[in-house]
Scaffold this active site. Structure first.
Site, PDB file in Angstrom:
ATOM      1  N   ALA A  52    -100.371  28.832 -13.632  1.00  0.00           N
ATOM      2  CA  ALA A  52    -101.767  29.280 -13.666  1.00  0.00           C
ATOM      3  C   ALA A  52    -102.620  28.329 -14.503  1.00  0.00           C
ATOM      4  CB  ALA A  52    -101.846  30.693 -14.230  1.00  0.00           C
ATOM      5  N   ASP A 100    -103.032  25.104 -12.534  1.00  0.00           N
ATOM      6  CA  ASP A 100    -104.000  25.305 -11.447  1.00  0.00           C
ATOM      7  C   ASP A 100    -105.429  25.321 -11.987  1.00  0.00           C
ATOM      8  OD1 ASP A 100    -102.026  25.402  -9.550  1.00  0.00           O
ATOM      9  OD2 ASP A 100    -101.914  27.595  -9.504  1.00  0.00           O
ATOM     10  N   SER A 140     -79.743  -2.364   3.849  1.00  0.00           N
ATOM     11  CA  SER A 140     -79.197  -1.011   3.777  1.00  0.00           C
ATOM     12  C   SER A 140     -77.814  -1.049   3.136  1.00  0.00           C
ATOM     13  CB  SER A 140     -79.101  -0.395   5.175  1.00  0.00           C
ATOM     14  OG  SER A 140     -78.283  -1.190   6.003  1.00  0.00           O
ATOM     15  N   LEU A 141     -77.297   0.115   2.749  1.00  0.00           N
ATOM     16  CA  LEU A 141     -75.975   0.199   2.139  1.00  0.00           C
ATOM     17  C   LEU A 141     -74.891   0.114   3.209  1.00  0.00           C
ATOM     18  CD1 LEU A 141     -76.563   3.090  -0.427  1.00  0.00           C
ATOM     19  CD2 LEU A 141     -76.588   0.635  -0.856  1.00  0.00           C
ATOM     20  N   LYS A 175     -74.851   9.620  -2.766  1.00  0.00           N
ATOM     21  CA  LYS A 175     -75.653   8.960  -1.735  1.00  0.00           C
ATOM     22  C   LYS A 175     -76.495  10.023  -1.044  1.00  0.00           C
ATOM     23  CE  LYS A 175     -77.035   6.090   1.544  1.00  0.00           C
ATOM     24  NZ  LYS A 175     -77.876   7.007   2.354  1.00  0.00           N
ATOM     25  N   ARG A 222     -88.302   1.185   5.482  1.00  0.00           N
ATOM     26  CA  ARG A 222     -87.424   0.023   5.615  1.00  0.00           C
ATOM     27  C   ARG A 222     -87.581  -0.651   6.972  1.00  0.00           C
ATOM     28  NH1 ARG A 222     -82.295  -1.805   7.077  1.00  0.00           N
ATOM     29  NH2 ARG A 222     -81.820   0.089   8.236  1.00  0.00           N
ATOM     30  N   GLU A 276     -85.032   6.426  -1.652  1.00  0.00           N
ATOM     31  CA  GLU A 276     -84.831   7.239  -0.450  1.00  0.00           C
ATOM     32  C   GLU A 276     -85.734   8.476  -0.501  1.00  0.00           C
ATOM     33  OE1 GLU A 276     -81.912   7.326   2.970  1.00  0.00           O
ATOM     34  OE2 GLU A 276     -82.440   5.853   1.428  1.00  0.00           O
TER      35      GLU A 276
END
Length: 233
Positions: free
Chosen positions: A40, A43, A88-89, A121, A142, A184
């Site tokens: 509250a 906000d 990438s992995l 992962k 990516r 990610e």
């Protein structure tokens, strides 16, 4: 100095203070998983900031907390070339594959040590966040590793993505020039389950899995739809 200028000066100081308070709240809540004030109260701060920016629109900046969800739906995403290839992995499934990888690395660097840091992962959509002088200016998927898509408007809606990097003496160099952070975009399983529960109650079809939903959501052309789904970076 006119009364309007005096009001503007006071408003500018208050706006800066409100942004700091809101950003600090978001950092503790979405990153550290702790609350430093009630929802509250938070906000109320957001409402006050919104009213001041409405009264003084010239004081609105792109990194303001009120600007997370902004802009109209896009017709398509712009293509962006990565400055450095975004790889990438690679998966491995047994000790032999790990050993083979170590041997390949030793051909590149003779002084490599066989010490490992293991982490979970998380599966979602790979994305690069680009900051200029500490301010988020672009978010790029990516793609094929060389060229991705500009999803900045959508990523700005993710609550734990800072629009401005926090000041820290130890890492002050990240606030100067270009800083790129790669990670990610995911949806947590608990959030995914809660979302599907709401859809069942509304008679809507359920989503298949959190990975596909995260990847599909960030590629929606309407940032307002993205803002409704609980994504994390």
């Amino acid at each position: 100095m006119t009364a309007r200028q005096l009001d503007r000066q006071a408003a500018e100081q208050r706006i800066v203070k409100l942004r700091d308070l809101i950003n600090d709240y978001r950092y503790h809540y979405h990153v550290l998983d702790e609350s430093i004030m009630s929802e509250a109260a938070a906000d109320s701060l957001k409402h006050e900031l919104s009213q001041l920016e409405e009264q003084f629109p010239e004081l609105i900046t792109p990194d303001s907390p009120t600007q997370r969800v902004a802009g109209k739906a896009l017709s398509k995403f712009a293509k962006v070339q990565h400055q450095t290839r975004m790889i990438s992995l690679q998966d491995v499934f047994d000790r032999a594959e790990v050993a083979a990888w170590i041997q390949r690395m030793k051909k590149v660097r003779q002084d490599i040590t066989e010490e490992f840091l293991c982490d979970i992962k998380m599966d979602g959509l790979a994305c690069a966040l680009i900051y200029e002088d500490g301010v988020l200016t672009r978010a790029v998927t990516r793609g094929d590793g060389l060229v991705g898509e500009d999803v900045t408007m959508n990523v700005r809606t993710i609550q734990n993505v800072p629009l401005t990097l926090r000041a820290n003496q130890r890492f002050a160099h990240f606030l100067r020039g270009r800083t790129e952070i790669r990670g990610e975009i995911v949806m947590h399983k608990a959030d995914f389950a809660a979302l599907n529960q709401r859809r069942r109650a509304a008679g809507q079809p359920e989503f298949a899995n959190p990975r596909n939903l995260a990847a599909g959501t960030i590629r929606q052309l309407d940032p307002k739809l993205v803002a409704e789904r609980p994504l994390h970076f």
